[in-house]
Scaffold this motif. Structure first.
Motif, PDB file in Angstrom:
ATOM      1  N   TYR A  74     -11.442  -6.530  -9.870  1.00 15.45           N
ATOM      2  CA  TYR A  74     -10.420  -7.105  -8.994  1.00 15.45           C
ATOM      3  C   TYR A  74      -9.567  -6.042  -8.308  1.00 15.45           C
ATOM      4  CZ  TYR A  74     -11.992 -10.578 -12.277  1.00 15.45           C
ATOM      5  OH  TYR A  74     -12.796 -11.373 -13.053  1.00 15.45           O
ATOM      6  N   GLY A  75      -9.984  -4.798  -8.453  1.00 15.00           N
ATOM      7  CA  GLY A  75      -9.279  -3.692  -7.830  1.00 15.00           C
ATOM      8  C   GLY A  75      -8.958  -2.605  -8.837  1.00 15.00           C
ATOM      9  N   ILE A  76      -8.413  -1.518  -8.319  1.00 17.38           N
ATOM     10  CA  ILE A  76      -8.033  -0.383  -9.161  1.00 17.38           C
ATOM     11  C   ILE A  76      -6.511  -0.354  -9.241  1.00 17.38           C
ATOM     12  CG2 ILE A  76      -8.173   2.117  -9.468  1.00 17.38           C
ATOM     13  CD1 ILE A  76     -10.710   2.004  -7.660  1.00 17.38           C
ATOM     14  N   PHE A  77      -5.989  -0.621 -10.412  1.00 25.78           N
ATOM     15  CA  PHE A  77      -4.541  -0.673 -10.624  1.00 25.78           C
ATOM     16  C   PHE A  77      -4.014   0.725 -10.956  1.00 25.78           C
ATOM     17  CE2 PHE A  77      -6.188  -4.859 -11.440  1.00 25.78           C
ATOM     18  CZ  PHE A  77      -5.220  -5.740 -10.990  1.00 25.78           C
ATOM     19  N   VAL A  78      -2.991   1.144 -10.235  1.00 29.75           N
ATOM     20  CA  VAL A  78      -2.334   2.431 -10.480  1.00 29.75           C
ATOM     21  C   VAL A  78      -0.913   2.110 -10.923  1.00 29.75           C
ATOM     22  CG1 VAL A  78      -1.800   4.705  -9.547  1.00 29.75           C
ATOM     23  CG2 VAL A  78      -3.709   3.393  -8.603  1.00 29.75           C
ATOM     24  N   ILE A  79      -0.577   2.483 -12.165  1.00 28.66           N
ATOM     25  CA  ILE A  79       0.648   1.992 -12.786  1.00 28.66           C
ATOM     26  C   ILE A  79       1.576   3.140 -13.160  1.00 28.66           C
ATOM     27  CG2 ILE A  79       1.587   0.634 -14.703  1.00 28.66           C
ATOM     28  CD1 ILE A  79      -1.149  -0.787 -14.809  1.00 28.66           C
ATOM     29  N   GLU A  80       2.803   3.050 -12.685  1.00 27.28           N
ATOM     30  CA  GLU A  80       3.861   4.009 -13.006  1.00 27.28           C
ATOM     31  C   GLU A  80       4.864   3.327 -13.932  1.00 27.28           C
ATOM     32  OE1 GLU A  80       6.316   7.555 -12.703  1.00 27.28           O
ATOM     33  OE2 GLU A  80       4.210   7.155 -12.231  1.00 27.28           O
ATOM     34  N   THR A  81       5.153   3.940 -15.074  1.00 27.93           N
ATOM     35  CA  THR A  81       6.049   3.350 -16.064  1.00 27.93           C
ATOM     36  C   THR A  81       7.410   4.033 -16.024  1.00 27.93           C
ATOM     37  OG1 THR A  81       4.224   2.758 -17.533  1.00 27.93           O
ATOM     38  CG2 THR A  81       6.398   2.926 -18.526  1.00 27.93           C
ATOM     39  N   LYS A  82       8.477   3.231 -16.041  1.00 28.59           N
ATOM     40  CA  LYS A  82       9.844   3.754 -16.054  1.00 28.59           C
ATOM     41  C   LYS A  82      10.618   3.125 -17.207  1.00 28.59           C
ATOM     42  CE  LYS A  82       9.482   6.444 -12.498  1.00 28.59           C
ATOM     43  NZ  LYS A  82       9.440   7.915 -12.724  1.00 28.59           N
ATOM     44  N   ASN A  83      11.016   3.949 -18.161  1.00 26.50           N
ATOM     45  CA  ASN A  83      11.781   3.465 -19.308  1.00 26.50           C
ATOM     46  C   ASN A  83      13.256   3.754 -19.078  1.00 26.50           C
ATOM     47  OD1 ASN A  83      12.666   2.558 -21.750  1.00 26.50           O
ATOM     48  ND2 ASN A  83      11.594   4.062 -22.997  1.00 26.50           N
ATOM     49  N   TYR A  84      13.885   2.911 -18.249  1.00 28.61           N
ATOM     50  CA  TYR A  84      15.303   3.050 -17.934  1.00 28.61           C
ATOM     51  C   TYR A  84      16.045   1.793 -18.378  1.00 28.61           C
ATOM     52  CZ  TYR A  84      14.210   7.004 -14.835  1.00 28.61           C
ATOM     53  OH  TYR A  84      13.807   8.208 -14.335  1.00 28.61           O
ATOM     54  N   LYS A  85      17.355   1.934 -18.533  1.00 23.06           N
ATOM     55  CA  LYS A  85      18.211   0.784 -18.781  1.00 23.06           C
ATOM     56  C   LYS A  85      19.300   0.765 -17.720  1.00 23.06           C
ATOM     57  CE  LYS A  85      21.176   3.228 -22.099  1.00 23.06           C
ATOM     58  NZ  LYS A  85      21.703   3.224 -23.492  1.00 23.06           N
ATOM     59  N   GLY A  86      20.091  -0.305 -17.696  1.00 27.05           N
ATOM     60  CA  GLY A  86      21.154  -0.422 -16.712  1.00 27.05           C
ATOM     61  C   GLY A  86      20.675  -1.078 -15.434  1.00 27.05           C
ATOM     62  N   TRP A  87      21.519  -1.024 -14.417  1.00 30.22           N
ATOM     63  CA  TRP A  87      21.175  -1.593 -13.117  1.00 30.22           C
ATOM     64  C   TRP A  87      20.391  -0.557 -12.307  1.00 30.22           C
ATOM     65  CZ3 TRP A  87      26.538  -3.997 -11.438  1.00 30.22           C
ATOM     66  CH2 TRP A  87      26.833  -5.049 -12.298  1.00 30.22           C
ATOM     67  N   ILE A  88      19.328  -1.026 -11.651  1.00 31.71           N
ATOM     68  CA  ILE A  88      18.480  -0.156 -10.843  1.00 31.71           C
ATOM     69  C   ILE A  88      18.480  -0.666  -9.402  1.00 31.71           C
ATOM     70  CG2 ILE A  88      16.189   0.854 -10.552  1.00 31.71           C
ATOM     71  CD1 ILE A  88      17.462   1.619 -13.205  1.00 31.71           C
ATOM     72  N   TYR A  89      18.869   0.208  -8.479  1.00 31.94           N
ATOM     73  CA  TYR A  89      18.883  -0.117  -7.052  1.00 31.94           C
ATOM     74  C   TYR A  89      17.897   0.803  -6.328  1.00 31.94           C
ATOM     75  CZ  TYR A  89      23.453  -2.295  -8.028  1.00 31.94           C
ATOM     76  OH  TYR A  89      24.473  -3.043  -8.530  1.00 31.94           O
ATOM     77  N   GLY A  90      17.185   0.249  -5.345  1.00 30.14           N
ATOM     78  CA  GLY A  90      16.316   1.105  -4.542  1.00 30.14           C
ATOM     79  C   GLY A  90      15.549   0.311  -3.512  1.00 30.14           C
TER      80      GLY A  90
END
Length: 252
Positions: A74-90
């Motif tokens: 079904y495709g090639i998944f490229v996954i970036e993991t971010k272990n952060y807490k709090g509010w994230i804006y971007g």
């Protein structure tokens, strides 16, 4: 007398506990925990999903580290993991995102842009169109995503459903086997690869900063000019809208 004799031992124990706490709080260690959580969830996918964790690819003098890759029909998944807490804006095109913890703000690299670089490295290796890749950024559930909703940015608890929601076959069984074998043979397994990768990243960051200080866009080579928006002044590329590089002046 008994307490005095054991005071040095107590000091050593307290020091070890402190070092353990520092290690626990380090960004690297937290990142490893996040990647293990993601890997654990992805390992339960059906057998026709081929999972790669924490891989390094070498392209000339540049190296690329990718948290997770899944090769599937079904495709090639490229996954970036971010272990952060709090509010994230971007935003999708912003150079940096913001983490807000109890009113204290920190800058982090735009994970969508990071993952796009990883995807292009994989595309160059495998030689398939970009639309065969599904880019995913995963935040732990202790984070709270604010502001603009970005496609492909999910919480850990949503990850498996997101992957399984892609049910249209894009690759044949033969292509899946071929890409899996090529990726297996291309992953760098040198024990010193992590150190070399970190050095390579540091050199790229320094070069990027040098270009910005010279008012040169690090993304396309255009000229950087000061622009004004709803959230204050920022640097933008003169080639907009062809190039959407932006950088808040407080981050430059």
């Amino acid at each position: 007398m008994y307490i005095k004799e054991f005071t040095p031992l107590l000091v050593v124990i307290l020091l070890l506990l402190y070092l353990c706490l520092v290690r626990w709080r380090s960004a690297k260690y937290k990142g490893q925990i996040g990647e293990k959580c993601v890997s654990s969830i992805l390992s339960t996918l059906p057998s026709n999903y081929y999972l790669f964790n924490n891989i390094y690819l070498q392209n000339g003098t540049h190296s690329t580290q990718i948290d997770h890759v899944i090769v599937s029909p079904y495709g090639i998944f490229v996954i970036e993991t971010k272990n952060y807490k709090g509010w994230i804006y971007g935003t999708k095109h912003g150079e940096y995102w913001t983490q807000n913890i109890y009113g204290v703000r920190y800058s982090l690299q735009n994970p969508i842009r990071q993952n796009y670089v990883h995807t292009r490295a994989l595309q160059e290796l495998l030689g398939v169109p970009l639309d065969m890749f599904i880019q995913v950024v995963v935040f732990m559930d202790k984070a709270e995503l604010k502001g603009e909703q970005n496609d492909g940015v999910v919480y850990l608890s949503q990850l498996q459903d997101f992957v399984l929601s892609h049910s249209v076959e894009r690759l044949t069984d033969e292509e899946v086997e071929s890409f899996t074998a090529l990726l297996l043979s291309s992953c760098v397994r040198d024990t010193n690869m992590e150190k070399r990768h970190i050095l390579s990243v540091q050199q790229r960051i320094q070069e990027r900063q040098r270009l910005i200080e010279s008012h040169v866009c690090p993304r396309c080579g255009g000229r950087l000019i000061v622009r004004y928006g709803a959230y204050g002044s920022f640097l933008g590329c003169s080639s907009f809208p062809r190039c959407r590089f932006t950088l808040s002046l407080r981050d430059s």
